[in-house]
Design a protein around this motif. Structure first.
Motif, mmCIF file in Angstrom:
data_model
loop_
_atom_site.group_PDB
_atom_site.id
_atom_site.type_symbol
_atom_site.label_atom_id
_atom_site.label_comp_id
_atom_site.label_asym_id
_atom_site.label_seq_id
_atom_site.Cartn_x
_atom_site.Cartn_y
_atom_site.Cartn_z
ATOM 1 N N THR A 173 0.821 -1.201 0.000
ATOM 2 C CA THR A 173 0.000 0.000 0.000
ATOM 3 C C THR A 173 0.858 1.256 0.000
ATOM 4 N N TYR A 174 0.385 2.298 -0.655
ATOM 5 C CA TYR A 174 1.089 3.582 -0.735
ATOM 6 C C TYR A 174 1.024 4.305 0.604
ATOM 7 N N ASN A 175 -0.029 4.005 1.382
ATOM 8 C CA ASN A 175 -0.192 4.665 2.680
ATOM 9 C C ASN A 175 0.837 4.167 3.692
ATOM 10 N N GLY A 176 1.123 5.037 4.666
ATOM 11 C CA GLY A 176 1.933 4.592 5.789
ATOM 12 C C GLY A 176 1.037 3.964 6.842
ATOM 13 N N ILE A 177 1.445 2.820 7.387
ATOM 14 C CA ILE A 177 0.655 2.126 8.404
ATOM 15 C C ILE A 177 1.557 1.850 9.602
ATOM 16 N N LEU A 251 9.019 19.559 5.731
ATOM 17 C CA LEU A 251 7.640 19.478 6.249
ATOM 18 C C LEU A 251 6.727 18.768 5.251
ATOM 19 N N PHE A 252 5.798 17.964 5.773
ATOM 20 C CA PHE A 252 4.726 17.415 4.932
ATOM 21 C C PHE A 252 3.455 17.339 5.768
ATOM 22 N N ASP A 277 0.041 11.114 2.864
ATOM 23 C CA ASP A 277 0.704 12.395 2.594
ATOM 24 C C ASP A 277 -0.234 13.245 1.725
ATOM 25 N N VAL A 278 -0.776 14.320 2.318
ATOM 26 C CA VAL A 278 -1.732 15.182 1.594
ATOM 27 C C VAL A 278 -1.127 16.565 1.366
ATOM 28 N N THR A 279 0.200 16.626 1.247
ATOM 29 C CA THR A 279 0.872 17.924 1.098
ATOM 30 C C THR A 279 0.398 18.659 -0.145
#
Length: 480
Positions: A173-177, A251-252, A277-279
């Motif tokens: 997955t691309y998300n961090g868990i 920063l992110f 990450d919604v930067t």
């Protein structure tokens, strides 16, 4: 997100101008995008329903259903609400841009098109759109894996999950868990997937046993952190957005969904955090807010400027009463209005007696000061909003009195004479009094569309001439 994935994106261009369609289509097709076209709102909705595009370029002025209507329809539909819409327009009006963002547009391109601008704006929205789609796909995949876990727990006394499959899913997955141990007061990290490592630059070995607060460093004064603390205290789910810092200090913006995991007795033993990450989205939102603030400021400044220009265009610069232009427009407007309402319209024309001799004797600066004081005296008598005091020309003044018969206009004229007499402005050269006086003529008509408003002006002017002929410092009109 690489360039190759962007080049395969599907773009729908909606414009009824064939030349514009051809220009944009060739430009984007050469860039490698898959391009479709529609020439009106209805055709566009059919094309979108047939196959959902990644980005839409939408002209405001299209037939059947305009661009605003198409965008509003898309944003109300769950299936199409997330499609980025870039508005196209030949006009660069602030109100048009504002409305485009209000109905859900994400960007705005004005005609004539500039190649680099079009490509840059389209590529930005394509990247954001494809990234959003990938995140949704990963989230759906994670939900399916969670359902598998729940199903296994339901049918087996001891949950048996294919550890390899689950590990591969979480690793892909691309998300961090991350998983934290809720049985310890500081909720230390016990697991972090490769997505977390890619997002933050920290490996599992570096973060294991730490609380996630290290990602904020000294930047702890954030509302999201307080919400996260309350969530953990109350052992409930929450979703927050916070500022985090990568290992290299960059920063992110991190969107975190935190969920508690309970054991058989109902005690919370772990917290699972899914991080995104919604930067880019945050930066786009901040840019939109800055743009809206700029638009609001520009609108306010334009309003103030228009008010000032309107005032300058309608006021006499010396006396600060209405000028001749404003007088003409107001008289014409009231003439049309009262001709419909069948109500009388009165006009007072006034002339300062022997004003040329006043200028010759006291000088033009004193003459200007005299005109200002006479204008103020006349204005002090006029109280109704519809009435108008104007400088008619030179030393002449005019007062428009809508819905006023001759008797009422005569009363106003007499008050004006009294106010000017009370000024007691010295005028040694006058052949009437030793102070400034004025002659007034009052005309009254019942306006009709069959005659011109000059009829009223000529009538008041005749009575003004008669007042001068009879000795000045007086009012002349029809007998009441």
């Amino acid at each position: 997100m690489n360039l190759q994935s962007c080049e395969k994106a599907d773009i729908l261009i909606i414009d009824d101008q064939i030349d514009n369609l051809r220009l944009l289509s060739n430009l984007l097709a050469k860039r490698g995008y898959r391009v479709r076209q529609a020439v009106d709102g209805e055709m566009a909705l059919i094309a979108i329903d047939t196959e959902t595009p990644d980005v839409i370029l939408l002209d405001i002025k299209i037939p059947r259903l305009d661009g605003y209507g198409v965008c509003s329809y898309l944003k109300k539909n769950e299936k199409t609400a997330e499609i980025p819409v870039i508005f196209l327009s030949a006009f660069d009006e602030i109100l048009e841009k504002t409305k485009a963002f209000e109905v859900g547009g994400v960007d705005y391109i004005t005609k004539p098109y500039h190649t680099q601008e079009v490509l840059a704006r389209v590529e930005t929205q394509v990247k954001l759109s494809l990234l959003h789609q990938k995140l949704q796909s990963n989230n759906r995949y994670l939900k399916r894996q969670l359902k598998l876990s729940e199903a296994a727990q339901e049918f087996h006394a001891q949950p048996q999950i294919d550890a390899y499959l689950l590990h591969q899913a979480i690793a892909a997955t691309y998300n961090g868990i991350i998983i934290t141990d809720a049985t310890h007061s500081d909720n230390p990290i016990i697991y972090a997937n490769p997505g977390f490592e890619r997002m933050t630059g920290y490996s599992l070995e570096e973060v294991k046993g730490k609380n996630c607060r290290f990602l904020q460093g000294s930047d702890r004064e954030q509302s999201g952190i307080l919400e996260l603390h309350n969530c953990i205290q109350e052992k409930r789910e929450c979703s927050i957005t916070v500022r985090n810092y990568r290992k290299d200090g960059i920063l992110f913006w991190n969107e975190v969904s935190l969920s508690p995991v309970k054991d058989e007795s109902g005690q919370v033993v772990y917290y699972i955090g899914v991080q995104t990450d919604v930067t880019q989205r945050k930066l786009a939102e901040e840019e939109r807010q800055r743009y809206e603030a700029s638009v609001h400021k520009m609108n306010r400044e334009l309003h103030e400027l228009n008010t000032k220009l309107h005032r300058l265009a309608n006021l006499d610069g010396l006396t600060e009463v209405a000028n001749r232009r404003c007088f003409d427009e107001t008289l014409e407007h009231e003439w049309r209005r009262l001709s419909r309402e069948k109500q009388p319209l009165s006009l007072i024309l006034g002339d300062i007696d022997y004003f040329k001799l006043y200028n010759d004797n006291y000088g033009h600066l004193s003459g200007d000061d005299c005109l200002k004081k006479v204008a103020q005296a006349i204005s002090s008598v006029i109280h109704r909003p519809a009435d108008l005091v104007a400088r008619y020309g030179g030393e002449e003044f005019a007062i428009i009195l809508p819905n006023t018969p001759t008797s009422g206009a005569m009363q106003v004229a007499q008050k004006i004479l009294e106010e000017i007499r009370q000024l007691q402005l010295p005028h040694k050269a006058s052949k009437v009094q030793s102070y400034v006086t004025m002659s007034l003529g009052v005309g009254t008509v019942l306006p009709t569309l069959g005659i011109s408003e000059t009829t009223l002006i000529n009538q008041a002017d005749e009575f003004l001439f008669q007042a001068k002929k009879e000795g000045r410092d007086r009012v002349v009109s029809y007998p009441v």
